[in-house]
Write an enzyme that holds these catalytic residues in place. Structure first.
Site, PDB file in Angstrom:
ATOM      1  N   PRO A 181       0.856  -1.076  -0.102  1.00  0.00           N
ATOM      2  CA  PRO A 181      -0.050  -0.008   0.098  1.00  0.00           C
ATOM      3  C   PRO A 181       0.876   1.202  -0.086  1.00  0.00           C
ATOM      4  O   PRO A 181       1.931   1.354   0.834  1.00  0.00           O
ATOM      5  CB  PRO A 181      -0.773  -0.112   1.561  1.00  0.00           C
ATOM      6  CG  PRO A 181      -0.692  -1.572   1.837  1.00  0.00           C
ATOM      7  CD  PRO A 181       0.393  -2.122   1.103  1.00  0.00           C
ATOM      8  N   GLU A 182       0.530   2.402  -0.709  1.00  0.00           N
ATOM      9  CA  GLU A 182       1.272   3.395  -0.851  1.00  0.00           C
ATOM     10  C   GLU A 182       0.219   4.624  -0.053  1.00  0.00           C
ATOM     11  O   GLU A 182      -0.690   4.407   0.448  1.00  0.00           O
ATOM     12  CB  GLU A 182       1.654   3.969  -2.098  1.00  0.00           C
ATOM     13  CG  GLU A 182       2.037   2.759  -2.993  1.00  0.00           C
ATOM     14  CD  GLU A 182       2.578   2.858  -4.449  1.00  0.00           C
ATOM     15  OE1 GLU A 182       2.364   4.235  -4.863  1.00  0.00           O
ATOM     16  OE2 GLU A 182       2.549   2.032  -5.156  1.00  0.00           O
ATOM     17  N   ARG A 225       0.477 -12.302   5.018  1.00  0.00           N
ATOM     18  CA  ARG A 225       1.956 -12.717   5.330  1.00  0.00           C
ATOM     19  C   ARG A 225       2.639 -12.500   6.626  1.00  0.00           C
ATOM     20  O   ARG A 225       3.702 -12.836   7.034  1.00  0.00           O
ATOM     21  CB  ARG A 225       2.730 -11.858   4.063  1.00  0.00           C
ATOM     22  CG  ARG A 225       2.233 -12.078   2.682  1.00  0.00           C
ATOM     23  CD  ARG A 225       2.855 -13.236   2.040  1.00  0.00           C
ATOM     24  NE  ARG A 225       4.183 -13.258   1.993  1.00  0.00           N
ATOM     25  CZ  ARG A 225       4.919 -12.846   0.805  1.00  0.00           C
ATOM     26  NH1 ARG A 225       4.302 -12.204  -0.110  1.00  0.00           N
ATOM     27  NH2 ARG A 225       6.330 -12.842   0.909  1.00  0.00           N
TER      28      ARG A 225
END
Ligand SMILES: [Zn+2]
Length: 290
Positions: A2-3, A121
């Site tokens: 995500p940015e 993850r």
């Protein structure tokens, strides 16, 4: 990963759903997430604000503590409860419902609300700190640079055109590499760096210090434009990204050049080329990006 637009889209919804709620109980389902989570510090406190420092979210509480969260590659924060009357269908990127296969922490809120932290993850992290310790470039936050002016209330210093020009003039590294350097400019990752360079018609390989002042200004405006557009569309859903109502972002359907290898340029029709730059997929139009 995500940015800025993705994390900001999460922040905007989260603020709507949890500000004003009281934390009743915290269930930690995965032992590794016990670390840094001293529940006693936050149970009973009310959420007063949700802030974002670069990619780090901070849920600020009425008792002077904050819960800080980094979603990293696959983290999700999803809310269900009275502040979301008609939730949209849960994205298939959320595995097996709520709580689901990858739910690690559940914040039980008052009036039957709940906030779920999922992470496939498990690179994402969460910890409880004193709100007063959250300052620009403090130990809890990685060294972050200036943030492009896309949100009004960012706690990070704002990137001005003048500062942007100085950063570029100071290095001969490829312009795309510089845009993605989080210690210089916070929040621009691969997707939006590609799209901003396409919008400004600048080749990603150009040395940063060789851009003309006109190009610097156009690129600055292009960065702001693509980031704002990304926020408006709820970010881009790659990997497992969803916003707190459980739905997906939409930007991935409207990228300007990112992910469009072999497809016609949206401006001139030339085939989009993909190269690797600094280990990241880099997309550009060989005709109109000079
Ligand atoms: Zn083109």
């Amino acid at each position: 990963m995500p940015e800025l637009p993705e994390v900001e889209a999460v922040r905007l919804q989260l603020a709507k759903f949890v500000v004003g709620s009281r934390i009743g109980e915290i269930e930690i389902l995965t032992p590794k997430y016990e670390v840094g989570m001293d529940k006693k510090k936050v149970v009973g406190a009310r959420v007063v604000n949700v802030r974002r420092f670069g990619k780090i979210l901070s849920i600020d509480l009425s008792n002077g503590f904050s819960i800080i969260i980094h979603l990293k590659l696959t983290g999700q924060l999803i809310y269900r409860g009275p502040n979301l009357k008609n939730p949209p269908p849960l994205s298939s990127r959320v595995a097996e419902g709520l709580p689901g296969k990858y739910t690690h922490i559940i914040f039980k809120l008052d009036r039957g609300g709940a906030l779920y932290f999922n992470d496939l993850r498990q690179f994402g992290w969460m910890k409880i700190v004193q709100s007063s310790e959250l300052k620009f470039q403090s130990d809890f936050l990685t060294k972050l640079g200036y943030e492009p002016p896309v949100v009004l209330d960012s706690p990070l210093p704002v990137l001005t055109l003048e500062e942007f020009g100085k950063i570029l003039a100071g290095t001969k590294r490829a312009i795309k590499i510089v845009l993605m350097d989080q210690t210089k400019i916070a929040g621009v990752g691969n997707i939006y760096a590609n799209d901003a360079l396409w919008l400004a018609e600048i080749n990603p390989l150009r040395p940063a210090n060789r851009l003309t002042s006109k190009e610097v200004e156009l690129l600055f405006k292009s960065i702001i434009k693509v980031l704002k557009n990304g926020i408006k569309m709820g970010g881009s859903s790659e990997n497992t990204f969803v916003v707190p109502d459980g739905s997906e972002g939409k930007y991935q359907n409207f990228t300007l050049v990112y992910g469009r290898e072999g497809l016609p340029c949206k401006r001139c029709g030339e085939k989009i080329r993909k190269i690797s730059l600094g280990g990241r997929g880099t997309y550009f139009c060989p005709n109109c990006q000079k």
